[in-house]
Design a protein around this motif. Structure first.
Motif: not given
Length: 169
Positions: A48-53, A72-78, A34-46
């Protein structure tokens, strides 16, 4: 108080922690053909090591919506999720070859959640151009330009999330 970027939020019946897990699961379950596989390739939780600082996300050109999210405070983005496309994938949006990352901000709304979508580093593929002094010498190089966020890309992600999360409720 709601920020302008939170105004078009989507409300679902799952609490934020369950909504986060449902989004992560929905992205992992996209069929490879599916096309969405390339568009939404990876999902990372706030967090996670690969989530950009935050410092990396704040680099120009940061949109007002992204600046509001970073405030927003980090607690509101968790419970937030970052969705990224394949590095070299651009799709049609408003007549241009477009790409961006998405941050899905989840916050409690009664027994459910309110989801707000942010586009991170919206980019337009503008073809290739010749550079005499390119990074590896003379040649044709990809031309990528910062661009405005895409209402079409946001609507398509919203439709994907609505479909995926409705099945989870």
């Amino acid at each position: 108080m709601l920020q302008a970027w939170q105004a078009a939020a989507l409300t679902i019946a799952l609490p934020p922690s369950e909504a986060q897990q449902a989004i992560l699961r929905a992205v992992r379950q996209i069929a490879p053909q599916r096309e969405e596989h390339r568009r939404y390739r990876m999902a990372l939780p706030f967090g996670a090591p690969l989530f950009p600082p935050a410092a990396d996300l704040a680099l120009p050109p940061a949109t007002p919506a992204l600046s509001g999210w970073l405030a927003l405070p980090a607690a509101q983005r968790r419970h937030d999720v970052l969705i990224t496309p394949d590095i070299d994938y651009y799709w049609k949006a408003e007549g241009r070859q477009f790409s961006c990352q998405f941050i899905i901000h989840l916050e409690a709304d009664g027994a459910g959640s309110r989801l707000s979508l942010l586009q991170v580093r919206p980019t337009e593929y503008a073809g290739k151009h010749f550079e005499l002094m390119g990074r590896t010498g003379p040649g044709r190089y990809v031309k990528l330009l910062p661009t405005a966020p895409s209402a079409q890309a946001e609507a398509e992600l919203r439709a994907f999330l609505t479909s995926a999360l409705t099945r989870q409720q």
